[in-house]
Scaffold this motif. Structure first.
Motif, mmCIF file in Angstrom:
data_model
loop_
_atom_site.group_PDB
_atom_site.id
_atom_site.type_symbol
_atom_site.label_atom_id
_atom_site.label_comp_id
_atom_site.label_asym_id
_atom_site.label_seq_id
_atom_site.Cartn_x
_atom_site.Cartn_y
_atom_site.Cartn_z
ATOM 1 N N LEU A 1 0.968 -1.030 -0.025
ATOM 2 C CA LEU A 1 -0.126 0.061 -0.155
ATOM 3 C C LEU A 1 0.873 1.383 -0.030
ATOM 4 O O LEU A 1 2.090 1.039 0.385
ATOM 5 N N ASP B 1 -5.773 4.195 0.123
ATOM 6 C CA ASP B 1 -6.776 4.951 0.836
ATOM 7 C C ASP B 1 -7.665 5.806 -0.003
ATOM 8 O O ASP B 1 -7.176 7.245 -0.015
ATOM 9 N N PHE C 1 -9.026 1.078 0.238
ATOM 10 C CA PHE C 1 -9.393 0.900 1.345
ATOM 11 C C PHE C 1 -10.622 1.699 1.770
ATOM 12 O O PHE C 1 -10.825 2.660 2.730
ATOM 13 N N ARG D 1 -13.306 10.002 12.964
ATOM 14 C CA ARG D 1 -13.324 9.172 11.850
ATOM 15 C C ARG D 1 -15.021 9.348 11.747
ATOM 16 O O ARG D 1 -15.213 8.892 10.392
ATOM 17 N N LYS E 1 -14.715 -1.084 5.572
ATOM 18 C CA LYS E 1 -14.140 -0.907 6.901
ATOM 19 C C LYS E 1 -14.865 0.003 7.779
ATOM 20 O O LYS E 1 -15.707 0.762 7.680
ATOM 21 N N HIS E 2 -14.484 -0.323 9.162
ATOM 22 C CA HIS E 2 -13.713 -0.927 9.532
ATOM 23 C C HIS E 2 -14.331 -2.314 10.308
ATOM 24 O O HIS E 2 -15.224 -1.747 11.388
ATOM 25 N N MET F 1 -12.148 -4.819 5.590
ATOM 26 C CA MET F 1 -11.019 -4.790 6.458
ATOM 27 C C MET F 1 -11.261 -4.873 7.918
ATOM 28 O O MET F 1 -12.134 -4.231 8.481
ATOM 29 N N PHE G 1 -9.332 -2.316 14.498
ATOM 30 C CA PHE G 1 -8.461 -2.103 15.792
ATOM 31 C C PHE G 1 -9.271 -2.761 16.868
ATOM 32 O O PHE G 1 -8.671 -3.194 17.740
ATOM 33 N N ASP H 1 -6.817 -4.180 9.588
ATOM 34 C CA ASP H 1 -6.147 -2.841 9.588
ATOM 35 C C ASP H 1 -4.574 -2.980 10.131
ATOM 36 O O ASP H 1 -4.139 -3.927 10.542
ATOM 37 N N TRP H 2 -3.962 -1.584 9.840
ATOM 38 C CA TRP H 2 -2.667 -1.521 10.238
ATOM 39 C C TRP H 2 -1.941 -2.137 11.360
ATOM 40 O O TRP H 2 -2.421 -1.703 12.463
ATOM 41 N N MET I 1 -1.862 -6.472 7.271
ATOM 42 C CA MET I 1 -1.526 -5.276 6.553
ATOM 43 C C MET I 1 -0.334 -4.533 7.712
ATOM 44 O O MET I 1 -0.568 -4.500 8.871
ATOM 45 N N TRP J 1 -7.849 12.333 4.748
ATOM 46 C CA TRP J 1 -7.725 11.058 3.740
ATOM 47 C C TRP J 1 -7.766 11.714 2.356
ATOM 48 O O TRP J 1 -8.752 11.222 1.737
ATOM 49 N N GLU K 1 -8.472 9.959 11.316
ATOM 50 C CA GLU K 1 -8.083 8.950 12.199
ATOM 51 C C GLU K 1 -7.158 9.720 13.208
ATOM 52 O O GLU K 1 -6.319 10.666 13.056
HETATM 53 C C1 GLC Z 1 -5.332 3.161 8.791
HETATM 54 C C2 GLC Z 1 -6.677 3.195 9.156
HETATM 55 C C3 GLC Z 1 -7.497 2.469 8.002
HETATM 56 C C4 GLC Z 1 -6.419 2.567 6.542
HETATM 57 C C5 GLC Z 1 -5.198 1.742 6.883
HETATM 58 C C6 GLC Z 1 -3.880 2.008 5.719
HETATM 59 O O1 GLC Z 1 -4.592 2.846 10.386
HETATM 60 O O2 GLC Z 1 -7.368 2.789 10.255
HETATM 61 O O3 GLC Z 1 -8.382 3.060 7.752
HETATM 62 O O4 GLC Z 1 -7.222 1.968 5.531
HETATM 63 O O5 GLC Z 1 -4.527 2.355 7.749
HETATM 64 O O6 GLC Z 1 -3.888 3.340 5.376
#
Ligand code: GLC
Length: 730
Positions: A62, A92, A136, A150, A189-190, A233, A236, A268-269, A300, A407, A475
């Motif tokens: 990504l 994203d 995403f 968010r 997501k999420h 996705m 968390f 998620d990350w 991820m 974003w 975020e």
């Molecule tokens: C972030 C976000 C998620 C995003 C991902 C990749 O932490 O929670 O919404 O798609 O990382 O950037």
């Protein structure tokens, strides 16, 4: 080292073969390390990642962008690894790629799924042209707490509106077929209930009832999966004690069992690695085992699968078949995308597509539709373009960053039309435009007030542009207060004291508790973050070249102390009554919201009439038709979003006082009248009873039709005559 092809091309490279055969042929050729590699996703590109790609140990990246870079990195995978499995590039792309549209909360304010689908489709065309295969998005988390930053990324508080928008996004991103070059894979997501974070604090605990999970938070995901989303996705947050990225109940029982989802799940990350921090895994091996066995197919940026899965398989702690299951899902999406046939993109095509004239025009059209007219006392708006002087004031009046919102993908501030620029290009050459920033978004300095006051004193009208910077939502951007940040409200008061009428333009990523402005400022526009055409769209509305028709997808509280406050609440046994002490309300503020869900005014006026409901007695298999007329009795063309709410008056569990069950945005010329018809199936009015079974019970259902959840214009009812049980999911 390139795999030595057999005499003929291997079956998995033969696009005439069925995808499932290609998957099995490829899987059979893969080593365990290469299989695990497909389940690993990393952000960006490094020498180490290039080496891993050559060894077949990365399946996705990504945040690698641009025709040249994605082609360069893809070549390593396709031409320098043993099996040549293409990477899937994710990004994203939430509200545009380079042509940036309003933030999703603004797109939801259009109440126009066609507009949302178009924005998503354009984003997909631009992103895919530059080598991105997967977004995403859409973010479909229901949000009832504006402290949660968010809330900006989704469609607000309502499961019905959220579901309609979720479907529109997926259809826009994925088009008719992922094999088409201008489509990208959607990723709702999420998953799941991330927006239910306690205290509105990002990443915080979510503890909700099964009924709230299934009736409020799951429906938009169900809609996205039903629309064909090929990835999901995992979130968390821990959900009722079990982190969403290691939750077999949500990931297997519901997502795959009840819904038949056949795509793949990406965490998620580092959400897999964070299982250790949650305290449900003692090390990366336990984390990997829990996540994989729960149903998370791709890691991820956690580097957990890469470090742990090989050992887990060799030690027999997880069956290799679990790895195969995940890899099949990932390979299926890559084959569906046609990556093996078309791994690269062409610069020429990207140049033609990205930020082309049609896309910029669409961005303006959709930005206009996103604007919500909250107040227009004395019809101050629209202003005349021939006004002799106008002050444009505020920290966001000439700001290029804010309109991109959080974003904003590859959005470039240099492409943004600011409010000041929009106004200057709209007014007559003789109009004096006086600009004064007044103050910053945050901070306590009032040094700019005098200049702003002077500008206002010399002007007929003052347009004051206030709100949040774009990094105050999104975020990890939660706020404990919902007021205008800094001294912006004091700036408004200072300008107000000059006596010059004010048009307040808000740029924000969440509902704000603007009680003082709502009481004193005659005209207020909610514009969210409108994207690169912000200034043009806002100027079009201010000067009447476009009549605003947006509606709020979220409730505005009077103060943060009211949160959570949302329209589809329960009645309680003591619903608030202003004059009865012993009822559910506050001592210090009215219990009503500042602006209700579905609220939005117009320069035109609309009348509703002729409500017809048939049949009035409803039996199994019946469809209820709700028909009525909307007439534009104003003197200019305008859009109205007619809304249908339903209430199940008596049921075996408490039910909301109203639930949105239909809406339609219509454009009407002055004097024009349109008949609108909604249909309600038994599934539409069903609910989960005490045993969590989907049913409709006999009894009265109230029908409410109106211009907002509070501005109800027509009411009626119908009677369900029998008890009907339905499938859990339609
Ligand atoms: C972030 C976000 C998620 C995003 C991902 C990749 O932490 O929670 O919404 O798609 O990382 O950037």
């Amino acid at each position: 080292m390139k795999m030595k092809y057999e005499s003929e091309r291997p079956l998995y490279l033969d696009s005439s073969q069925p995808i499932d055969r290609r998957i099995e042929d490829l899987l059979a050729r893969m080593t365990l390390e290469e299989k695990i590699g497909q389940m690993c996703q990393y952000s960006g590109i490094t020498g180490e990642y290039e080496r891993m790609i050559r060894e077949g140990r990365i399946g996705s990246l990504l945040n690698v962008v641009g025709v040249d870079e994605t082609n360069r990195v893809q070549r390593i995978a396709v031409e320098e690894s043993r099996l040549g499995i293409p990477l899937i590039f994710g990004l994203d792309v939430l509200h545009g790629y380079k042509t940036i549209f309003p933030i999703p909360l603004g797109l939801a304010s259009t109440w126009d799924p066609d507009a949302v689908r178009e924005a998503a489709s354009i984003a997909a065309a631009e992103a895919s042209a530059e080598g991105i295969h997967w977004t995403f998005a859409p973010m479909v988390d229901i949000a009832r707490d504006p402290r949660w930053g968010r809330i900006a990324e989704g469609a607000g508080e309502d499961p019905y509106l959220g579901s309609v928008m979720a479907r529109a996004y997926v259809e826009g991103y994925q088009g008719k077929s992922l094999s088409e070059p201008d489509t990208i894979v959607a990723c709702p997501k999420h998953y799941v209930a991330y927006g239910g974070a306690e205290g509105g604090r990002d990443y915080n605990t979510v503890d909700i009832s099964e009924r709230t999970l299934r009736e409020i938070y799951l429906p938009p995901f169900r809609a996205a999966v039903k629309a064909g989303a090929k990835t999901v996705m995992s979130a968390f947050n821990d959900l009722n004690g079990v982190p969403s990225s290691a939750n077999p109940y949500t990931l297997r029982t519901i997502l795959r069992g009840e819904w038949g989802f056949d795509g793949f799940v990406v965490s998620d990350w580092n959400a897999i690695g964070e299982l250790i921090v949650h305290g449900v895994a003692g090390d990366i091996y336990e984390a990997a085992e829990k996540a994989l066995m729960a149903g998370v197919d791709m890691d991820m940026q956690g580097d957990v699968y890469n470090r742990a899965l090989l050992r887990l398989v060799k030690e027999g702690r997880i069956p290799e078949e679990s790895i195969n299951e995940a890899v099949r899902r990932i390979l299926r999406v890559k084959f569906m995308l046609g990556l093996f046939e078309r791994p690269y993109v062409e610069a020429e095509r990207a140049k033609r597509i990205v930020k082309c004239k049609e896309h910029l025009e669409a961005a303006l059209k959709i930005a206009r539709k996103s604007i919500v007219l909250l107040k227009n006392e004395g019809n101050l708006l629209p202003l005349s373009k021939h006004i002799d002087s106008i002050a444009v004031i505020g920290p966001l009046a000439d700001d290029r960053e804010a309109p991109l919102g959080p974003w904003s993908c590859l959005g470039d501030p240099r492409d943004v039309i600011t409010v000041l620029e929009g106004i200057k290009s709209k007014v007559s050459p003789r109009t004096r435009v006086l600009y004064a920033k007044g103050c910053d978004v945050e901070g306590s300095s009032r040094d700019g007030f005098d200049e702003a006051i002077s500008a206002a004193k010399e002007s007929r009208v003052a347009v004051v542009v206030v709100g949040e910077s774009r990094d105050m939502s999104g975020e990890a951007a939660c706020r404990a207060h919902l007021d205008l940040p800094g001294v912006q409200e004091d700036l408004l008061k200072a300008v107000y004291a000059t006596g010059t009428p004010i048009v307040m333009v808000m740029m924000n990523g969440r509902p704000l508790s603007i009680s003082w402005p709502a009481e004193h400022i005659p005209a207020i526009l909610e514009t969210w973050f409108l994207g690169i055409q912000a200034g043009r769209a806002i100027a079009d509305v201010i000067f009447g070249d476009y009549n605003p028709g947006g509606k709020l997808p979220v409730t505005f509280p009077r103060t943060v102390g009211q949160v959570p406050i949302y329209y589809n609440h329960k009645n309680t046994g003591r619903p608030p009554a202003p004059n009865i002490k012993w009822t559910s309300k506050y001592l210090d503020i009215p219990y009503t919201p500042l602006f209700p869900f579905g609220h939005g005014l117009s320069y035109a006026r609309f009348e509703y009439s002729g409500l017809e409901i048939s049949p009035l007695e409803v039996w199994r298999g019946d469809v209820v038709r709700v028909r009525f007329k909307v007439k534009n009795v104003g003197d200019c063309e305008g859009d109205e979003v007619a809304q249908l709410y339903v209430r199940d008056v008596v049921a075996s569990v408490t039910r909301p006082v109203k639930e949105l069950k239909g809406f339609r945005r219509v454009t009407l010329k002055p004097g024009e009248e349109e008949t609108i018809e909604f249909t309600l199936t038994l599934e539409d009015i069903s609910f989960l009873n005490y045993e969590m079974r989907r049913i409709v019970e006999p009894g009265e259902f109230k029908v409410m039709v109106g211009s907002s959840s509070e501005d109800i214009r027509l009411t009626g009812s119908f009677i369900v005559k029998e008890y009907v049980e339905l499938p859990l999911w339609g």
